[in-house]
Design an enzyme around this catalytic site. Structure first.
Site, PDB file in Angstrom:
ATOM      1  N   TYR A 252       0.870  -1.184   0.000  1.00  0.00           N
ATOM      2  CA  TYR A 252       0.000   0.000   0.000  1.00  0.00           C
ATOM      3  C   TYR A 252       0.902   1.229   0.000  1.00  0.00           C
ATOM      4  CZ  TYR A 252      -4.162   2.644   1.520  1.00  0.00           C
ATOM      5  OH  TYR A 252      -5.205   3.534   1.608  1.00  0.00           O
TER       6      TYR A 252
ATOM      7  N   ARG B  37      -6.297  10.636 -10.648  1.00  0.00           N
ATOM      8  CA  ARG B  37      -5.632  11.274  -9.488  1.00  0.00           C
ATOM      9  C   ARG B  37      -5.115  10.162  -8.589  1.00  0.00           C
ATOM     10  NH1 ARG B  37      -5.695  10.392  -4.707  1.00  0.00           N
ATOM     11  NH2 ARG B  37      -7.635  11.136  -3.829  1.00  0.00           N
TER      12      ARG B  37
ATOM     13  N   LYS C  87      -5.964  -1.777  -2.712  1.00  0.00           N
ATOM     14  CA  LYS C  87      -7.068  -1.513  -1.775  1.00  0.00           C
ATOM     15  C   LYS C  87      -7.834  -2.803  -1.490  1.00  0.00           C
ATOM     16  CE  LYS C  87      -7.074   3.135  -1.354  1.00  0.00           C
ATOM     17  NZ  LYS C  87      -7.230   3.967  -0.166  1.00  0.00           N
TER      18      LYS C  87
ATOM     19  N   GLU D  54     -12.344   5.186  -6.368  1.00  0.00           N
ATOM     20  CA  GLU D  54     -11.018   5.459  -5.808  1.00  0.00           C
ATOM     21  C   GLU D  54     -10.174   6.281  -6.776  1.00  0.00           C
ATOM     22  OE1 GLU D  54     -10.215   3.938  -2.572  1.00  0.00           O
ATOM     23  OE2 GLU D  54      -8.725   5.527  -2.720  1.00  0.00           O
ATOM     24  N   ASP D  55      -9.618   7.334  -6.281  1.00  0.00           N
ATOM     25  CA  ASP D  55      -8.629   8.135  -7.009  1.00  0.00           C
ATOM     26  C   ASP D  55      -9.099   8.627  -8.384  1.00  0.00           C
ATOM     27  OD1 ASP D  55      -7.276   7.662  -4.722  1.00  0.00           O
ATOM     28  OD2 ASP D  55      -5.460   6.865  -5.640  1.00  0.00           O
TER      29      ASP D  55
ATOM     30  N   ASP E 236     -14.056   6.553  -1.422  1.00  0.00           N
ATOM     31  CA  ASP E 236     -13.096   6.404  -0.339  1.00  0.00           C
ATOM     32  C   ASP E 236     -12.352   7.710  -0.057  1.00  0.00           C
ATOM     33  OD1 ASP E 236     -11.602   4.900   1.497  1.00  0.00           O
ATOM     34  OD2 ASP E 236     -10.014   4.564   0.023  1.00  0.00           O
ATOM     35  N   ASP E 237     -12.003   8.442  -1.100  1.00  0.00           N
ATOM     36  CA  ASP E 237     -11.208   9.658  -0.915  1.00  0.00           C
ATOM     37  C   ASP E 237     -12.026  10.751  -0.239  1.00  0.00           C
ATOM     38  OD1 ASP E 237      -8.778   8.725  -2.293  1.00  0.00           O
ATOM     39  OD2 ASP E 237     -10.171   8.538  -3.968  1.00  0.00           O
TER      40      ASP E 237
ATOM     41  N   ASN F 137      -4.946   7.259   7.697  1.00  0.00           N
ATOM     42  CA  ASN F 137      -5.194   6.763   6.340  1.00  0.00           C
ATOM     43  C   ASN F 137      -6.525   6.040   6.306  1.00  0.00           C
ATOM     44  OD1 ASN F 137      -5.037   4.929   3.936  1.00  0.00           O
ATOM     45  ND2 ASN F 137      -3.071   5.977   3.749  1.00  0.00           N
TER      46      ASN F 137
HETATM   47  N1  LIG Z   1      -4.502   9.911   4.097  1.00  0.00           N
HETATM   48  C1  LIG Z   1      -5.519   9.493   3.407  1.00  0.00           C
HETATM   49  O1  LIG Z   1      -6.229   8.565   3.791  1.00  0.00           O
HETATM   50  C2  LIG Z   1      -5.843  10.151   2.120  1.00  0.00           C
HETATM   51  C3  LIG Z   1      -4.986  11.013   1.526  1.00  0.00           C
HETATM   52  N2  LIG Z   1      -5.309  11.616   0.354  1.00  0.00           N
HETATM   53  C4  LIG Z   1      -4.293  12.466  -0.250  1.00  0.00           C
HETATM   54  O2  LIG Z   1      -4.732  13.798  -0.284  1.00  0.00           O
HETATM   55  C5  LIG Z   1      -4.175  14.439  -1.403  1.00  0.00           C
HETATM   56  C6  LIG Z   1      -5.265  15.218  -2.104  1.00  0.00           C
HETATM   57  O3  LIG Z   1      -6.266  14.348  -2.565  1.00  0.00           O
HETATM   58  P1  LIG Z   1      -7.651  14.930  -3.105  1.00  0.00           P
HETATM   59  O4  LIG Z   1      -8.285  15.788  -2.105  1.00  0.00           O
HETATM   60  O5  LIG Z   1      -8.415  13.798  -3.617  1.00  0.00           O
HETATM   61  O6  LIG Z   1      -7.123  15.802  -4.334  1.00  0.00           O
HETATM   62  P2  LIG Z   1      -7.860  16.971  -5.080  1.00  0.00           P
HETATM   63  O7  LIG Z   1      -7.166  17.135  -6.361  1.00  0.00           O
HETATM   64  O8  LIG Z   1      -9.315  16.749  -5.065  1.00  0.00           O
HETATM   65  O9  LIG Z   1      -7.561  18.253  -4.157  1.00  0.00           O
HETATM   66  C7  LIG Z   1      -6.322  18.850  -4.030  1.00  0.00           C
HETATM   67  C8  LIG Z   1      -6.508  20.217  -3.424  1.00  0.00           C
HETATM   68  O10 LIG Z   1      -5.234  20.743  -3.095  1.00  0.00           O
HETATM   69  C9  LIG Z   1      -5.143  22.051  -3.609  1.00  0.00           C
HETATM   70  N3  LIG Z   1      -3.763  22.377  -3.902  1.00  0.00           N
HETATM   71  C10 LIG Z   1      -2.957  21.840  -4.833  1.00  0.00           C
HETATM   72  N4  LIG Z   1      -1.748  22.394  -4.784  1.00  0.00           N
HETATM   73  C11 LIG Z   1      -1.786  23.326  -3.805  1.00  0.00           C
HETATM   74  C12 LIG Z   1      -0.852  24.250  -3.272  1.00  0.00           C
HETATM   75  N5  LIG Z   1       0.385  24.313  -3.733  1.00  0.00           N
HETATM   76  N6  LIG Z   1      -1.252  25.044  -2.272  1.00  0.00           N
HETATM   77  C13 LIG Z   1      -2.509  24.981  -1.810  1.00  0.00           C
HETATM   78  N7  LIG Z   1      -3.421  24.118  -2.248  1.00  0.00           N
HETATM   79  C14 LIG Z   1      -3.069  23.305  -3.242  1.00  0.00           C
HETATM   80  C15 LIG Z   1      -6.003  22.064  -4.850  1.00  0.00           C
HETATM   81  O11 LIG Z   1      -6.327  23.393  -5.134  1.00  0.00           O
HETATM   82  P3  LIG Z   1      -7.209  23.848  -6.410  1.00  0.00           P
HETATM   83  O12 LIG Z   1      -8.583  23.337  -6.090  1.00  0.00           O
HETATM   84  O13 LIG Z   1      -7.109  25.312  -6.400  1.00  0.00           O
HETATM   85  O14 LIG Z   1      -6.613  23.170  -7.590  1.00  0.00           O
HETATM   86  C16 LIG Z   1      -7.170  21.216  -4.363  1.00  0.00           C
HETATM   87  O15 LIG Z   1      -8.076  22.004  -3.652  1.00  0.00           O
HETATM   88  C17 LIG Z   1      -3.513  13.373  -2.245  1.00  0.00           C
HETATM   89  O16 LIG Z   1      -2.123  13.419  -2.040  1.00  0.00           O
HETATM   90  C18 LIG Z   1      -4.021  12.073  -1.681  1.00  0.00           C
HETATM   91  O17 LIG Z   1      -3.064  11.055  -1.719  1.00  0.00           O
HETATM   92  C19 LIG Z   1      -6.511  11.438  -0.265  1.00  0.00           C
HETATM   93  C20 LIG Z   1      -7.412  10.573   0.279  1.00  0.00           C
HETATM   94  C21 LIG Z   1      -7.125   9.835   1.486  1.00  0.00           C
HETATM   95  C1  LIG Z   2      -5.177   6.861   0.793  1.00  0.00           C
HETATM   96  C2  LIG Z   2      -5.848   7.284  -0.409  1.00  0.00           C
HETATM   97  O1  LIG Z   2      -6.941   6.844  -0.697  1.00  0.00           O
HETATM   98  C3  LIG Z   2      -5.222   8.257  -1.258  1.00  0.00           C
HETATM   99  O2  LIG Z   2      -4.162   8.765  -0.940  1.00  0.00           O
HETATM  100  O3  LIG Z   2      -5.803   8.542  -2.305  1.00  0.00           O
HETATM  101 MG   LIG Z   3      -7.449   7.197  -2.721  1.00  0.00          MG
END
Ligand SMILES: NC(=O)C1=CN([C@@H]2O[C@H](COP(=O)(O)OP(=O)(O)OC[C@H]3O[C@@H](n4cnc5c(N)ncnc54)[C@H](OP(=O)(O)O)[C@@H]3O)[C@@H](O)[C@H]2O)C=CC1
Ligand SMILES: CC(=O)C(=O)O
Ligand SMILES: [Mg+2]
Length: 591
Positions: A139, A192, A210, A282-283, A305-306, A491
């Site tokens: 993972y 993504r 997953k 997912e993603d 999931d996200d 996570n």
């Molecule tokens: N720990 C966990 O369980 C999980 C972790 N994640 C992680 O979270 C991260 C984001 O995922 P997700 O929300 O789906 O992605 P999205 O693409 O939906 O969202 C990303 C956000 O970050 C913003 N952003 C990007 N670059 C910058 C920057 N330099 N400064 C400020 N804001 C910024 C974007 O802004 P804008 O809208 O303006 O483009 C957007 O709002 C990924 O790395 C993913 O791996 C996701 C799900 C679960």
């Molecule tokens: C953990 C997860 O789902 C992500 O980083 O997208």
């Molecule tokens: Mg994910």
């Protein structure tokens, strides 16, 4: 070599192939085995009952050297194995030794994938018994690197690939999958992948990873799990120019073309597997993720999931952190870097929980939650230009351009990174949040490790050992000023396996937000005083199957309460029932 063969399996002409590459075999095969194929089509018949050589190559039933004398006789295995008979425990010991010898995480990943393809039960035995050690291998973070290099490490296909070429035939494609009774599908379109962006078809590593956690952590049978990648192209130039890329070499389909394919997929899944198959998105990129969830949540059993799983796990962490940072959820001010799926999903579930606790309307409880995106703090004056999922967070405030200024202006007690961009929690940011709070709660959720908003070392050092820290990908314990700090892992892997098990065992037909809140509450309840003493806000993964059973029971109970469960009568003891349903990787004895 001249060939008279006209067609090969994929419809390409043999003339496309490098003639030097055709070493032996074919029509010039000296044994004459392939002569029959010269001018006529053949059928690729295979055995339906595995025995002998094919049994050793069937990962679902293979036990390797653990086949007993009796089994070797009964299943035509004599001579196909060396004489030694070993236990599953010894096989596990040997394999763990082998895996530990590899220096590179990707080598360990490949070793685990090969084991999964060779001997499924042994793969799960290793993963379950060594979860803390192997989770980072199968993972995050290693799965991220594996997806980036999927084209070159790809050996055998895992899961189903549904591309634009399959439009109009998706139901047939589903029927090609060998298992009939599917309970959980994890599907991606690869746009993504973690914080690594568009990896197209190579995103398949994520649904596969997953689902292996669904089995190892949540006990859903492997045969009931189906990983799917929808390939609508990729906008990743590097992949488009890579001769080894395994996906469609075209730019992503969008709009009607995209949604028609997705709709055909969703319809075919329901038609083929019925109402009670859980489809986990997912993603997907956020411009599709929210829309797909909104479109199908009332007609299908879907879960993103996200958005939702992440929300549930972070809420659990925030609730358990209250023991360390004090106050109630309503007392805290949250600031997010990143306002996409994860950020707004978490924000909404926290607002919902505070609303339930305080009886204040959710429009009110949102006001203590602030988000920063790539253009700065989300404020009312930006509202018209915001994507719809950001609009509820556009509070009255003057514009603020960057995170550091936002920390100073908003004075958050909780700082959450969900931006997908590494090292954005700078020294100044962490010092600023630590100047406001005796114990700042800092969660750097972005995956894989390279995208984490800060490292554990940075969080503890720059906060002078005061931060309560958790991250999406794991960090090792860190010693600061003679004290060892153990960072937690925030996570969604804590949630989705147990959540899915709860949905499956109750026969739920829809996912309701209250089921996510139930999962969150169940996870928070698992944090012990011993964990708190180490600064942990999540329990260790070592107990995850027990934790998943408890989460499943709470989720199932909520589904029954909401009238969404179809498995009747309701089992009296849902924890026991969940445990009894969980897959065990122990070898079966064959007649
Ligand atoms: N720990 C966990 O369980 C999980 C972790 N994640 C992680 O979270 C991260 C984001 O995922 P997700 O929300 O789906 O992605 P999205 O693409 O939906 O969202 C990303 C956000 O970050 C913003 N952003 C990007 N670059 C910058 C920057 N330099 N400064 C400020 N804001 C910024 C974007 O802004 P804008 O809208 O303006 O483009 C957007 O709002 C990924 O790395 C993913 O791996 C996701 C799900 C679960
Ligand atoms: C953990 C997860 O789902 C992500 O980083 O997208
Ligand atoms: Mg994910």
């Amino acid at each position: 070599m001249e060939s008279t063969l006209k067609e090969i399996g994929d419809g390409g002409s043999v003339l496309d192939l490098d003639p030097k590459g055709t070493v032996g075999g074919g029509v010039e095969d000296i044994y004459g085995e392939d002569c029959a194929t010269e001018e006529q089509l053949v059928t690729p018949w295979t055995f339906s009952v595995a025995s002998g050589y094919s049994l050793l190559r069937d990962p679902h039933h293979n036990k390797g050297l653990a086949f007993t004398e009796k089994e070797r006789d009964a299943h035509y295995l004599r001579g196909l194995l060396p004489p030694s008979i070993v236990t599953q425990q010894l096989q596990e010991k040997k394999l763990m030794q082998n895996i530990r010898q590899y220096q590179l995480p990707l080598q360990k990943f490949i070793a685990m994938m090969e084991l999964q393809e060779r001997n499924e039960r042994l793969f799960y035995k290793l993963l379950i018994d060594n979860v803390e050690e192997l989770l980072p291998v199968v993972y995050t973070p290693t799965v991220g690197e594996a997806c980036q290099k999927y084209g070159s490490i790809f050996r055998r296909p895992q899961g189903l690939y549904i591309s634009l070429k399959e439009k109009g035939k998706i139901l047939e494609v589903l029927k090609n999958w060998p298992q009939r009774s599917i309970q959980v599908i994890v599907v991606t379109d690869g746009e993504r992948i973690l914080g690594l962006g568009d990896l197209g078809c190579q995103g398949m590593g994520i649904p596969v990873g997953k689902l292996s956690l669904y089995t190892a952590l949540g006990g859903v049978r492997p045969s009931a799990c189906l990983p799917i990648t929808i390939d609508v192209g990729t906008n990743n130039e590097k992949l488009l120019n890579d001769e080894f890329y395994i996906g469609l070499k075209q730019r992503r389909a969008t709009g009607e073309e995209y949604y028609e394919l997705l709709h055909e997929f969703m319809t075919a899944v329901k038609q083929n597997y019925g109402e009670k198959v859980l489809i986990q998105f997912e993603d997907f990129a956020n411009h599709n993720a929210f829309e797909l969830l909104a479109k199908y949540r009332t007609t299908h059993l879907v879960f993103n999931d996200d958005i939702q799983g992440t929300a549930s796990v972070v809420l659990a962490g925030a609730v358990s952190a209250l023991k360390l940072i004090g106050g109630t959820l309503a007392d805290h001010t949250f600031l997010f870097l990143g306002a996409g799926e994860a950020g707004t999903g978490i924000a909404e579930l926290i607002a919902l929980e505070v609303s339930k606790q305080t009886k204040a309307p959710v429009e009110e409880t949102r006001k203590k939650i602030w988000l920063v995106d790539s253009k700065g703090l989300i404020v009312h004056s930006r509202k018209d230009s915001l994507q719809h999922f950001k609009k509820p967070w556009a509070h009255e405030h003057e514009p603020v351009k960057d995170l550091l200024s936002a920390v100073k202006a908003i004075k958050p007690t909780v700082l959450i990174g969900s931006s997908g961009v590494g090292r954005t929690f700078t020294k100044e940011v962490i010092e600023a949040v630590s100047a406001i709070n005796e114990k700042p709660l800092i969660m750097a959720l972005s995956n894989p490790t390279s995208q984490s908003e800060c490292t554990a070392e940075e969080a503890y050092t720059w906060s002078e050992g005061r931060a309560i820290f958790a991250s999406g990908s794991p960090f090792d314990p860190f010693e600061y000023n003679g004290k060892t700090f153990v960072p937690g892992q925030s996570n969604n892997a804590y949630i989705f396996p147990g959540f899915g098990l709860g949905v499956v065992i109750s026969g739920a037909i829809r996912v309701h937000d209250d089921m996510l809140l139930a999962a969150s509450e169940a996870l928070a309840a698992e944090v012990s005083d011993e964990n708190y003493e180490k600064g942990l806000i999540y329990p260790p993964f070592t107990n995850i199957r027990k934790i998943s059973a408890n989460i499943a029971a709470k989720v199932a109970a909520k589904a029954y309460e909401l009238g969404l469960a179809t498995r009747l009568p309701r089992p009296a003891d849902l924890v026991k029932y969940a445990e009894s349903c969980m897959y065990s990787p122990i070898y079966r004895t064959y007649r």
